[in-house]
Design a protein around this motif. Sequence first.
Motif, PDB file in Angstrom:
ATOM      1  N   LEU A  62      -0.484  41.642 -57.379  1.00  0.00           N
ATOM      2  CA  LEU A  62      -1.637  41.294 -58.218  1.00  0.00           C
ATOM      3  C   LEU A  62      -2.762  40.707 -57.373  1.00  0.00           C
ATOM      4  CD1 LEU A  62       0.251  39.676 -61.230  1.00  0.00           C
ATOM      5  CD2 LEU A  62      -0.840  41.929 -61.185  1.00  0.00           C
ATOM      6  N   ALA A  63      -2.402  39.869 -56.398  1.00  0.00           N
ATOM      7  CA  ALA A  63      -3.419  39.242 -55.551  1.00  0.00           C
ATOM      8  C   ALA A  63      -4.184  40.276 -54.745  1.00  0.00           C
ATOM      9  CB  ALA A  63      -2.754  38.227 -54.619  1.00  0.00           C
ATOM     10  N   ARG A  64      -3.508  41.334 -54.321  1.00  0.00           N
ATOM     11  CA  ARG A  64      -4.188  42.381 -53.550  1.00  0.00           C
ATOM     12  C   ARG A  64      -5.276  43.076 -54.359  1.00  0.00           C
ATOM     13  NH1 ARG A  64       0.963  43.073 -51.135  1.00  0.00           N
ATOM     14  NH2 ARG A  64       1.684  44.471 -52.787  1.00  0.00           N
ATOM     15  N   ARG A  65      -5.105  43.104 -55.664  1.00  0.00           N
ATOM     16  CA  ARG A  65      -6.062  43.792 -56.530  1.00  0.00           C
ATOM     17  C   ARG A  65      -7.072  42.841 -57.168  1.00  0.00           C
ATOM     18  NH1 ARG A  65      -3.716  48.807 -57.264  1.00  0.00           N
ATOM     19  NH2 ARG A  65      -5.410  49.326 -58.711  1.00  0.00           N
ATOM     20  N   ALA A  66      -6.784  41.543 -57.116  1.00  0.00           N
ATOM     21  CA  ALA A  66      -7.556  40.566 -57.889  1.00  0.00           C
ATOM     22  C   ALA A  66      -9.033  40.504 -57.511  1.00  0.00           C
ATOM     23  CB  ALA A  66      -6.933  39.180 -57.753  1.00  0.00           C
ATOM     24  N   GLY A  67      -9.345  40.786 -56.257  1.00  0.00           N
ATOM     25  CA  GLY A  67     -10.736  40.683 -55.830  1.00  0.00           C
ATOM     26  C   GLY A  67     -11.640  41.736 -56.435  1.00  0.00           C
ATOM     27  N   HIS A  68     -11.083  42.899 -56.790  1.00  0.00           N
ATOM     28  CA  HIS A  68     -11.917  43.981 -57.317  1.00  0.00           C
ATOM     29  C   HIS A  68     -11.494  44.453 -58.708  1.00  0.00           C
ATOM     30  CE1 HIS A  68      -8.459  46.003 -55.386  1.00  0.00           C
ATOM     31  NE2 HIS A  68      -8.611  46.904 -56.334  1.00  0.00           N
ATOM     32  N   ASP A  69     -10.407  43.874 -59.226  1.00  0.00           N
ATOM     33  CA  ASP A  69      -9.885  44.301 -60.527  1.00  0.00           C
ATOM     34  C   ASP A  69      -9.723  43.056 -61.404  1.00  0.00           C
ATOM     35  OD1 ASP A  69      -8.225  45.053 -62.691  1.00  0.00           O
ATOM     36  OD2 ASP A  69      -7.333  46.670 -61.528  1.00  0.00           O
ATOM     37  N   GLU A  70     -10.602  42.911 -62.374  1.00  0.00           N
ATOM     38  CA  GLU A  70     -10.585  41.698 -63.203  1.00  0.00           C
ATOM     39  C   GLU A  70      -9.299  41.575 -64.016  1.00  0.00           C
ATOM     40  OE1 GLU A  70     -13.343  39.334 -66.506  1.00  0.00           O
ATOM     41  OE2 GLU A  70     -14.141  41.078 -65.430  1.00  0.00           O
ATOM     42  N   LEU A  71      -8.746  42.691 -64.476  1.00  0.00           N
ATOM     43  CA  LEU A  71      -7.520  42.623 -65.249  1.00  0.00           C
ATOM     44  C   LEU A  71      -6.356  42.138 -64.381  1.00  0.00           C
ATOM     45  CD1 LEU A  71      -5.954  43.079 -67.857  1.00  0.00           C
ATOM     46  CD2 LEU A  71      -5.646  45.478 -67.175  1.00  0.00           C
ATOM     47  N   ALA A  72      -6.274  42.623 -63.149  1.00  0.00           N
ATOM     48  CA  ALA A  72      -5.231  42.140 -62.243  1.00  0.00           C
ATOM     49  C   ALA A  72      -5.406  40.652 -61.981  1.00  0.00           C
ATOM     50  CB  ALA A  72      -5.265  42.923 -60.929  1.00  0.00           C
ATOM     51  N   ALA A  73      -6.658  40.224 -61.814  1.00  0.00           N
ATOM     52  CA  ALA A  73      -6.929  38.810 -61.590  1.00  0.00           C
ATOM     53  C   ALA A  73      -6.513  37.984 -62.810  1.00  0.00           C
ATOM     54  CB  ALA A  73      -8.412  38.601 -61.298  1.00  0.00           C
ATOM     55  N   ARG A  74      -6.810  38.504 -64.011  1.00  0.00           N
ATOM     56  CA  ARG A  74      -6.459  37.766 -65.229  1.00  0.00           C
ATOM     57  C   ARG A  74      -4.943  37.708 -65.410  1.00  0.00           C
ATOM     58  NH1 ARG A  74      -5.123  34.882 -68.449  1.00  0.00           N
ATOM     59  NH2 ARG A  74      -6.021  34.353 -70.493  1.00  0.00           N
ATOM     60  N   THR A  75      -4.240  38.765 -64.991  1.00  0.00           N
ATOM     61  CA  THR A  75      -2.783  38.774 -65.093  1.00  0.00           C
ATOM     62  C   THR A  75      -2.176  37.770 -64.123  1.00  0.00           C
ATOM     63  OG1 THR A  75      -2.871  41.120 -65.689  1.00  0.00           O
ATOM     64  CG2 THR A  75      -0.726  40.237 -65.024  1.00  0.00           C
ATOM     65  N   LEU A  76      -2.698  37.739 -62.908  1.00  0.00           N
ATOM     66  CA  LEU A  76      -2.233  36.748 -61.941  1.00  0.00           C
ATOM     67  C   LEU A  76      -2.529  35.343 -62.439  1.00  0.00           C
ATOM     68  CD1 LEU A  76      -1.089  35.879 -59.239  1.00  0.00           C
ATOM     69  CD2 LEU A  76      -3.309  36.397 -58.187  1.00  0.00           C
ATOM     70  N   PHE A  77      -3.709  35.168 -63.009  1.00  0.00           N
ATOM     71  CA  PHE A  77      -4.085  33.872 -63.572  1.00  0.00           C
ATOM     72  C   PHE A  77      -3.076  33.444 -64.636  1.00  0.00           C
ATOM     73  CE2 PHE A  77      -6.137  31.358 -66.834  1.00  0.00           C
ATOM     74  CZ  PHE A  77      -6.900  30.437 -66.129  1.00  0.00           C
ATOM     75  N   GLN A  78      -2.744  34.367 -65.545  1.00  0.00           N
ATOM     76  CA  GLN A  78      -1.803  34.037 -66.617  1.00  0.00           C
ATOM     77  C   GLN A  78      -0.436  33.677 -66.058  1.00  0.00           C
ATOM     78  OE1 GLN A  78      -2.941  33.808 -69.655  1.00  0.00           O
ATOM     79  NE2 GLN A  78      -1.002  33.162 -70.591  1.00  0.00           N
ATOM     80  N   ALA A  79      -0.034  34.356 -64.996  1.00  0.00           N
ATOM     81  CA  ALA A  79       1.260  34.062 -64.382  1.00  0.00           C
ATOM     82  C   ALA A  79       1.295  32.665 -63.779  1.00  0.00           C
ATOM     83  CB  ALA A  79       1.565  35.103 -63.304  1.00  0.00           C
ATOM     84  N   LEU A  80       0.130  32.140 -63.425  1.00  0.00           N
ATOM     85  CA  LEU A  80       0.065  30.822 -62.788  1.00  0.00           C
ATOM     86  C   LEU A  80      -0.283  29.695 -63.759  1.00  0.00           C
ATOM     87  CD1 LEU A  80      -1.715  31.659 -59.412  1.00  0.00           C
ATOM     88  CD2 LEU A  80       0.720  31.636 -59.957  1.00  0.00           C
ATOM     89  N   VAL A  81      -0.470  30.025 -65.037  1.00  0.00           N
ATOM     90  CA  VAL A  81      -0.812  28.985 -66.015  1.00  0.00           C
ATOM     91  C   VAL A  81       0.219  27.848 -66.044  1.00  0.00           C
ATOM     92  CG1 VAL A  81      -0.971  28.508 -68.499  1.00  0.00           C
ATOM     93  CG2 VAL A  81      -2.330  30.340 -67.487  1.00  0.00           C
ATOM     94  N   PRO A  82       1.528  28.126 -66.030  1.00  0.00           N
ATOM     95  CA  PRO A  82       2.478  27.003 -66.009  1.00  0.00           C
ATOM     96  C   PRO A  82       2.266  26.070 -64.819  1.00  0.00           C
ATOM     97  CG  PRO A  82       3.606  29.036 -66.576  1.00  0.00           C
ATOM     98  CD  PRO A  82       2.230  29.431 -66.143  1.00  0.00           C
ATOM     99  N   GLY A  83       1.958  26.637 -63.665  1.00  0.00           N
ATOM    100  CA  GLY A  83       1.686  25.807 -62.500  1.00  0.00           C
ATOM    101  C   GLY A  83       0.429  24.981 -62.658  1.00  0.00           C
TER     102      GLY A  83
END
Length: 231
Positions: A62-83
Amino acid sequence: MANRTLAELDREWALIESAPESVRALARWRDTEPALARCATLGDVLVERTDPEAAPAVLAALARRAGHDELAARTLFQALVPGMIGLATGPLAGDPDSLDEVVSLAWERIRTYPTWRPGSVAANVLRDVRKGYREHRRIETSADERIAAVAGTTVPSAEDVALRRSWVGALADAHRSGAIGDVGVDLIFRTRVEGQSLAEAAADHHASVEWANCVRWRAECRLRPALAEAG
């Protein structure tokens, strides 16, 4: 504020997760990201994130795509919400606005995450967020002092009432209310008042010009309604 922030994030994610566009996007990701091969939905991605063995590769994908793909960034963000919640309710628990600040910093870090960086994506992002939070709090007093220097006073007076009709007064109010954060205030003052280039201001925040421009743009968008009201 924290509960409202979490509720809004949950509502937003529920819409994103069920959207047909998200399913199609995940199908495209699977073509180049083996770590996501077992995921049919974004919900599956979050389930994989809870597996200690699968999580590092899933988050790295997800991190590899996050810089150019907002959905990948939002998915990574959601995965880190507990943290993020753990950070805001643990080391930063003394600040009632810490979760909102953590959320903002995390999103900015995810969109600019250096894909070459070694180590755990989750640990790196949260470490950077905590560091950024501390830095922002250190410049908070400086930001208030710089606003006061331009305004001339922070004590209510006839001059202060007049000042509140200017953009400086609007900026001060926006900062005090939390509508604009420390970094936004800092970037506006450096580039709009003190005449620094955006590159110089970005360098002081150890960030790219693109990131600084995005933060300043958002801060100025939040300032416009107050300016319009002030005439």
